[in-house]
Design a protein around this motif. Structure first.
Motif, PDB file in Angstrom:
ATOM      1  N   ASP A   1       7.804   1.129  -6.637  1.00 12.72           N
ATOM      2  CA  ASP A   1       7.649   0.010  -5.707  1.00 12.72           C
ATOM      3  C   ASP A   1       7.612   0.470  -4.251  1.00 12.72           C
ATOM      4  O   ASP A   1       7.387  -0.338  -3.347  1.00 12.72           O
ATOM      5  N   THR A   2       7.845   1.751  -4.016  1.00 10.41           N
ATOM      6  CA  THR A   2       7.825   2.284  -2.664  1.00 10.41           C
ATOM      7  C   THR A   2       6.440   2.136  -2.054  1.00 10.41           C
ATOM      8  O   THR A   2       5.444   2.566  -2.640  1.00 10.41           O
ATOM      9  N   ALA A   3       6.385   1.487  -0.895  1.00 11.38           N
ATOM     10  CA  ALA A   3       5.106   1.217  -0.234  1.00 11.38           C
ATOM     11  C   ALA A   3       5.374   0.510   1.091  1.00 11.38           C
ATOM     12  O   ALA A   3       6.510   0.100   1.368  1.00 11.38           O
TER      13      ALA A   3
ATOM     14  N   GLN B   1       0.852  -1.187   0.000  1.00  8.23           N
ATOM     15  CA  GLN B   1       0.000   0.000   0.000  1.00  8.23           C
ATOM     16  C   GLN B   1       0.883   1.232   0.000  1.00  8.23           C
ATOM     17  O   GLN B   1       1.655   1.451   0.947  1.00  8.23           O
ATOM     18  N   ALA B   2       0.766   2.011  -1.057  1.00  7.86           N
ATOM     19  CA  ALA B   2       1.481   3.268  -1.170  1.00  7.86           C
ATOM     20  C   ALA B   2       0.614   4.383  -0.588  1.00  7.86           C
ATOM     21  O   ALA B   2      -0.620   4.230  -0.518  1.00  7.86           O
ATOM     22  N   PRO B   3       1.186   5.506  -0.194  1.00 10.31           N
ATOM     23  CA  PRO B   3       0.403   6.606   0.371  1.00 10.31           C
ATOM     24  C   PRO B   3      -0.701   7.045  -0.574  1.00 10.31           C
ATOM     25  O   PRO B   3      -0.461   7.268  -1.766  1.00 10.31           O
ATOM     26  N   GLY B   4      -1.914   7.143  -0.050  1.00  9.16           N
ATOM     27  CA  GLY B   4      -3.048   7.589  -0.853  1.00  9.16           C
ATOM     28  C   GLY B   4      -3.599   6.553  -1.802  1.00  9.16           C
ATOM     29  O   GLY B   4      -4.512   6.855  -2.585  1.00  9.16           O
ATOM     30  N   GLU B   5      -3.058   5.337  -1.759  1.00  8.13           N
ATOM     31  CA  GLU B   5      -3.500   4.288  -2.665  1.00  8.13           C
ATOM     32  C   GLU B   5      -4.153   3.148  -1.892  1.00  8.13           C
ATOM     33  O   GLU B   5      -3.973   3.021  -0.678  1.00  8.13           O
TER      34      GLU B   5
ATOM     35  N   VAL C   1       9.157  -0.292   2.476  1.00 12.05           N
ATOM     36  CA  VAL C   1      10.159  -0.391   1.415  1.00 12.05           C
ATOM     37  C   VAL C   1      10.184   0.952   0.700  1.00 12.05           C
ATOM     38  O   VAL C   1       9.158   1.418   0.207  1.00 12.05           O
ATOM     39  N   THR C   2      11.344   1.566   0.674  1.00  8.92           N
ATOM     40  CA  THR C   2      11.515   2.854   0.007  1.00  8.92           C
ATOM     41  C   THR C   2      12.599   2.722  -1.046  1.00  8.92           C
ATOM     42  O   THR C   2      13.721   2.304  -0.739  1.00  8.92           O
ATOM     43  N   VAL C   3      12.238   3.057  -2.278  1.00 11.44           N
ATOM     44  CA  VAL C   3      13.188   2.995  -3.395  1.00 11.44           C
ATOM     45  C   VAL C   3      13.463   4.430  -3.834  1.00 11.44           C
ATOM     46  O   VAL C   3      12.608   5.106  -4.397  1.00 11.44           O
TER      47      VAL C   3
END
Length: 115
Positions: A89-91, A39-43, A111-113
């Motif tokens: 892929d950051t999420a 889950q990414a921010p706002g998604e 996970v932060t890319v």
């Protein structure tokens, strides 16, 4: 009931790799399926990869060819190997287990890319 403990998240540069682990509190043979969501921010939370008790696997189109899900039955652990990582892929990545028609979730690992 199933407890799930995730590990392995972190910061990585684009093109890099990470491996996530999810340890289950019961034999994964007994689980209908285990998988990874993110889950990414706002998604909304989305499926990344899933493996069933019959060893079949399914991947999101966006990660096919880059991510690989595997299981170590002796350790009751499922892994997500992530290669060629992209900023998209950051999420927060969540482990999921399905047991007796109930979904169980881990606490999530970031996970932060980014360069």
């Amino acid at each position: 009931q199933v407890q799930l403990v995730e590990s392995g998240g972190g910061l990585v540069q684009p093109g890099g790799s990470l491996r996530l682990s999810c340890a289950a509190s019961r034999s994964i043979f007994s689980l209908n399926a285990m998988g990874w969501y993110r889950q990414a921010p706002g998604e909304q939370r989305e499926l990344v990869a899933i493996t069933s008790s019959g060893d079949s696997t399914k991947y999101a189109d966006s990660v096919k060819g880059r991510f690989s899900i595997s299981r170590d039955n002796a350790k009751n652990t499922v892994y997500l190997q992530m290669n060629s990582l992209k900023p998209d892929d950051t999420a927060v990545y969540y482990c999921n287990a399905r047991y007796l028609e109930t979904n169980y979730w881990g606490q999530g690992t970031q996970v932060t890319v980014s360069s």
